[in-house]
Design a protein around this motif. Structure first.
Motif, PDB file in Angstrom:
ATOM      1  N   GLY A  43      -0.995  -3.958 -13.151  1.00 32.30           N
ATOM      2  CA  GLY A  43      -1.089  -2.708 -13.619  1.00 32.30           C
ATOM      3  C   GLY A  43      -0.452  -1.888 -12.669  1.00 32.30           C
ATOM      4  O   GLY A  43       0.519  -0.966 -13.092  1.00 32.30           O
ATOM      5  N   GLN A  44      -0.762  -1.892 -11.342  1.00 31.18           N
ATOM      6  CA  GLN A  44      -0.274  -1.154 -10.184  1.00 31.18           C
ATOM      7  C   GLN A  44       1.271  -1.655  -9.968  1.00 31.18           C
ATOM      8  O   GLN A  44       2.136  -0.483 -10.012  1.00 31.18           O
ATOM      9  CB  GLN A  44      -0.796  -1.391  -9.172  1.00 31.18           C
ATOM     10  CG  GLN A  44      -2.086  -0.571  -8.618  1.00 31.18           C
ATOM     11  CD  GLN A  44      -2.782  -1.210  -7.487  1.00 31.18           C
ATOM     12  OE1 GLN A  44      -2.300  -2.181  -6.849  1.00 31.18           O
ATOM     13  NE2 GLN A  44      -3.886  -0.681  -7.070  1.00 31.18           N
ATOM     14  N   TRP A  45       1.664  -2.897 -10.026  1.00 29.62           N
ATOM     15  CA  TRP A  45       2.830  -3.174 -10.046  1.00 29.62           C
ATOM     16  C   TRP A  45       3.725  -2.555 -11.068  1.00 29.62           C
ATOM     17  O   TRP A  45       4.769  -1.859 -10.818  1.00 29.62           O
ATOM     18  CB  TRP A  45       3.031  -4.805 -10.183  1.00 29.62           C
ATOM     19  CG  TRP A  45       4.357  -5.334  -9.920  1.00 29.62           C
ATOM     20  CD1 TRP A  45       4.968  -5.145  -8.929  1.00 29.62           C
ATOM     21  CD2 TRP A  45       5.139  -5.888 -11.019  1.00 29.62           C
ATOM     22  NE1 TRP A  45       6.358  -5.887  -9.106  1.00 29.62           N
ATOM     23  CE2 TRP A  45       6.234  -6.124 -10.335  1.00 29.62           C
ATOM     24  CE3 TRP A  45       4.946  -6.272 -12.392  1.00 29.62           C
ATOM     25  CZ2 TRP A  45       7.425  -6.653 -11.439  1.00 29.62           C
ATOM     26  CZ3 TRP A  45       5.944  -6.692 -13.060  1.00 29.62           C
ATOM     27  CH2 TRP A  45       7.319  -7.168 -12.434  1.00 29.62           C
ATOM     28  N   ARG A  46       3.218  -2.499 -12.462  1.00 28.58           N
ATOM     29  CA  ARG A  46       3.994  -1.862 -13.632  1.00 28.58           C
ATOM     30  C   ARG A  46       4.302  -0.278 -13.275  1.00 28.58           C
ATOM     31  O   ARG A  46       5.333  -0.072 -13.549  1.00 28.58           O
ATOM     32  CB  ARG A  46       3.325  -2.038 -14.730  1.00 28.58           C
ATOM     33  CG  ARG A  46       3.223  -3.669 -15.311  1.00 28.58           C
ATOM     34  CD  ARG A  46       3.865  -3.738 -16.625  1.00 28.58           C
ATOM     35  NE  ARG A  46       4.234  -5.065 -17.061  1.00 28.58           N
ATOM     36  CZ  ARG A  46       3.215  -5.847 -17.429  1.00 28.58           C
ATOM     37  NH1 ARG A  46       1.946  -5.290 -17.791  1.00 28.58           N
ATOM     38  NH2 ARG A  46       3.358  -7.102 -17.913  1.00 28.58           N
ATOM     39  N   ALA A  47       2.883   0.182 -12.741  1.00 24.52           N
ATOM     40  CA  ALA A  47       2.982   1.576 -12.317  1.00 24.52           C
ATOM     41  C   ALA A  47       4.151   2.010 -11.424  1.00 24.52           C
ATOM     42  O   ALA A  47       4.557   3.154 -11.532  1.00 24.52           O
ATOM     43  CB  ALA A  47       1.617   2.151 -12.113  1.00 24.52           C
ATOM     44  N   GLU A  48       4.341   1.018 -10.488  1.00 19.66           N
ATOM     45  CA  GLU A  48       5.343   1.319  -9.353  1.00 19.66           C
ATOM     46  C   GLU A  48       6.868   1.324  -9.771  1.00 19.66           C
ATOM     47  O   GLU A  48       7.454   1.698  -9.022  1.00 19.66           O
ATOM     48  CB  GLU A  48       5.029   0.400  -8.364  1.00 19.66           C
ATOM     49  CG  GLU A  48       3.942   0.864  -7.499  1.00 19.66           C
ATOM     50  CD  GLU A  48       3.437  -0.298  -6.444  1.00 19.66           C
ATOM     51  OE1 GLU A  48       4.065  -1.148  -6.232  1.00 19.66           O
ATOM     52  OE2 GLU A  48       2.404  -0.088  -5.732  1.00 19.66           O
ATOM     53  N   LEU A  49       6.964   0.700 -10.972  1.00 17.85           N
ATOM     54  CA  LEU A  49       8.316   0.697 -11.357  1.00 17.85           C
ATOM     55  C   LEU A  49       8.905   1.899 -11.953  1.00 17.85           C
ATOM     56  O   LEU A  49       8.106   2.768 -12.183  1.00 17.85           O
ATOM     57  CB  LEU A  49       8.617  -0.277 -12.423  1.00 17.85           C
ATOM     58  CG  LEU A  49       8.329  -1.887 -12.343  1.00 17.85           C
ATOM     59  CD1 LEU A  49       8.480  -2.724 -13.668  1.00 17.85           C
ATOM     60  CD2 LEU A  49       9.226  -2.235 -11.410  1.00 17.85           C
TER      61      LEU A  49
END
Ligand code: ZN
Length: 111
Positions: A43-49
């Motif tokens: 989820g964090q990784w997605r939010a960082e895009l």
């Protein structure tokens, strides 16, 4: 018959059996926690895009281009960054050419 049943009931509550069940529960909890952790990281990784301001494609801050370029938050994707650098290099080269011509003109004017 009663002896066998009694023995079977008693065996369920041996220390080894208790420990085995506790270990199994512990392992299950660990696996669950790990799954939750992975989901959080995803989820964090997605939010960082973010979308590249130039081409609108997804930019991944964890992605480092071959030339070592790592996108800054909100910055260009590696492809657009490379294009931008090439344009910039060309602009500088053009400026230098103009500068040389201007210096040459200046020198000939002094003469
Ligand atoms: Zn782009």
């Amino acid at each position: 018959m009663w002896e066998t049943l009694n023995e079977a009931l008693t065996n369920i509550n041996t220390k080894d059996d208790y420990l085995a069940r506790r270990d199994a529960r512990q392992a299950e909890q660990d696996a669950q926690r790990e799954r939750e952790q992975q989901q959080r990281e995803m989820g964090q990784w997605r939010a960082e895009l973010w979308a590249c301001p130039s081409c609108g494609g997804d930019v991944d801050p964890g992605h480092t281009a071959q030339d070592g370029y790592q996108p800054q938050r909100g910055g260009l994707c590696p492809v657009c960054e490379r294009a931008r650098r090439e344009l910039e290099a060309e602009r500088i080269a053009a400026q230098e050419r103009t500068g040389i011509v201007a210096r040459l003109r200046g020198r000939s004017a002094d003469r």
